[in-house]
Design a protein around this motif. Sequence first.
Motif, PDB file in Angstrom:
ATOM      1  N   ILE A  94       0.941  -0.988  -0.721  1.00  0.00           N
ATOM      2  CA  ILE A  94      -0.065   0.523  -0.204  1.00  0.00           C
ATOM      3  C   ILE A  94       0.888   1.045   0.034  1.00  0.00           C
ATOM      4  O   ILE A  94       1.742   1.520   0.774  1.00  0.00           O
ATOM      5  N   GLU A  95       0.869   1.789  -1.586  1.00  0.00           N
ATOM      6  CA  GLU A  95       1.730   3.247  -0.575  1.00  0.00           C
ATOM      7  C   GLU A  95       1.284   4.161  -0.477  1.00  0.00           C
ATOM      8  O   GLU A  95       1.897   5.201  -0.377  1.00  0.00           O
ATOM      9  N   PHE A  96       0.302   4.619   0.446  1.00  0.00           N
ATOM     10  CA  PHE A  96      -0.260   5.829   1.089  1.00  0.00           C
ATOM     11  C   PHE A  96      -0.526   5.634   2.833  1.00  0.00           C
ATOM     12  O   PHE A  96      -1.125   4.594   2.847  1.00  0.00           O
ATOM     13  N   PRO A  97       0.468   5.836   3.291  1.00  0.00           N
ATOM     14  CA  PRO A  97       0.867   6.069   4.689  1.00  0.00           C
ATOM     15  C   PRO A  97      -0.433   6.171   5.130  1.00  0.00           C
ATOM     16  O   PRO A  97      -0.329   5.092   5.989  1.00  0.00           O
ATOM     17  N   GLU A  98      -1.272   6.628   5.002  1.00  0.00           N
ATOM     18  CA  GLU A  98      -2.396   6.879   5.832  1.00  0.00           C
ATOM     19  C   GLU A  98      -3.477   5.590   5.241  1.00  0.00           C
ATOM     20  O   GLU A  98      -4.303   5.261   6.312  1.00  0.00           O
ATOM     21  N   THR A  99      -3.778   4.777   4.297  1.00  0.00           N
ATOM     22  CA  THR A  99      -4.735   3.961   3.305  1.00  0.00           C
ATOM     23  C   THR A  99      -4.011   2.908   4.493  1.00  0.00           C
ATOM     24  O   THR A  99      -4.976   1.807   5.171  1.00  0.00           O
ATOM     25  N   GLU A 100      -2.641   2.044   4.751  1.00  0.00           N
ATOM     26  CA  GLU A 100      -1.784   1.651   5.558  1.00  0.00           C
ATOM     27  C   GLU A 100      -2.079   1.750   7.166  1.00  0.00           C
ATOM     28  O   GLU A 100      -2.462   0.316   7.055  1.00  0.00           O
ATOM     29  N   ASP A 101      -2.566   2.654   7.591  1.00  0.00           N
ATOM     30  CA  ASP A 101      -2.692   3.184   8.837  1.00  0.00           C
ATOM     31  C   ASP A 101      -4.199   2.354   9.113  1.00  0.00           C
ATOM     32  O   ASP A 101      -4.647   1.314   9.897  1.00  0.00           O
ATOM     33  N   TYR A 102      -5.205   3.141   7.903  1.00  0.00           N
ATOM     34  CA  TYR A 102      -6.255   2.878   7.851  1.00  0.00           C
ATOM     35  C   TYR A 102      -6.860   1.477   7.915  1.00  0.00           C
ATOM     36  O   TYR A 102      -7.185   0.632   8.753  1.00  0.00           O
ATOM     37  N   VAL A 103      -5.905   0.394   7.249  1.00  0.00           N
ATOM     38  CA  VAL A 103      -6.619  -0.840   6.993  1.00  0.00           C
ATOM     39  C   VAL A 103      -5.896  -1.359   8.398  1.00  0.00           C
ATOM     40  O   VAL A 103      -6.653  -2.220   8.743  1.00  0.00           O
ATOM     41  N   ASN A 104      -4.498  -0.816   8.503  1.00  0.00           N
ATOM     42  CA  ASN A 104      -4.044  -1.895   9.747  1.00  0.00           C
ATOM     43  C   ASN A 104      -5.025  -1.756  11.121  1.00  0.00           C
ATOM     44  O   ASN A 104      -5.666  -2.291  11.956  1.00  0.00           O
ATOM     45  N   LYS A 105      -5.605  -0.666  11.413  1.00  0.00           N
ATOM     46  CA  LYS A 105      -6.691  -0.231  12.448  1.00  0.00           C
ATOM     47  C   LYS A 105      -7.882  -1.488  12.594  1.00  0.00           C
ATOM     48  O   LYS A 105      -8.398  -1.282  13.410  1.00  0.00           O
ATOM     49  N   VAL A 106      -8.317  -0.902  10.994  1.00  0.00           N
ATOM     50  CA  VAL A 106      -9.747  -1.475  10.589  1.00  0.00           C
ATOM     51  C   VAL A 106      -9.155  -3.248  11.347  1.00  0.00           C
ATOM     52  O   VAL A 106     -10.137  -3.422  11.672  1.00  0.00           O
ATOM     53  N   LEU A 107      -8.477  -3.722  10.394  1.00  0.00           N
ATOM     54  CA  LEU A 107      -8.113  -5.600  11.016  1.00  0.00           C
ATOM     55  C   LEU A 107      -7.781  -5.604  12.791  1.00  0.00           C
ATOM     56  O   LEU A 107      -8.040  -6.632  12.408  1.00  0.00           O
ATOM     57  N   GLU A 108      -7.541  -4.709  13.073  1.00  0.00           N
ATOM     58  CA  GLU A 108      -7.330  -4.628  14.577  1.00  0.00           C
ATOM     59  C   GLU A 108      -8.643  -4.671  14.861  1.00  0.00           C
ATOM     60  O   GLU A 108      -8.634  -5.852  16.460  1.00  0.00           O
ATOM     61  N   ALA A 109      -9.569  -3.938  14.855  1.00  0.00           N
ATOM     62  CA  ALA A 109     -10.989  -4.140  15.396  1.00  0.00           C
ATOM     63  C   ALA A 109     -10.947  -4.804  15.474  1.00  0.00           C
ATOM     64  O   ALA A 109     -12.509  -5.605  16.098  1.00  0.00           O
ATOM     65  N   GLN A 110     -11.126  -5.386  13.657  1.00  0.00           N
ATOM     66  CA  GLN A 110     -12.243  -6.895  13.761  1.00  0.00           C
ATOM     67  C   GLN A 110     -11.430  -8.252  14.831  1.00  0.00           C
ATOM     68  O   GLN A 110     -12.496  -8.356  15.563  1.00  0.00           O
TER      69      GLN A 110
END
Length: 82
Positions: free
Chosen positions: A55-71
């Motif tokens: 993922i080339e966008f840091p904010e998108t990488e952070d978003y994906v990681n946060k959602v997976l962590e919440a899941q």
Amino acid sequence: CFLKALIANKCTKYISFLLDYYDGDTVSALAAYNAGMSNVNDWLGADKQLQISKIEFPETEDYVNKVLEAQRYYEKQLHKGE
């Protein structure tokens, strides 16, 4: 209240569409929800599975990681005490 419910319904349908489009690949679907499908299609590897490191966008990488962590957290809570 109606508007919030309508927005939540549309977001749920869009996530469902993305999951279908990316054959159940949660990382790709979440990244596309945040960064757009064209970006994710550019990042996909030959196996059509998106690696978070691609993922080339840091904010998108952070978003994906946060959602997976919440899941993971909510799945753990759901099965707590079983």
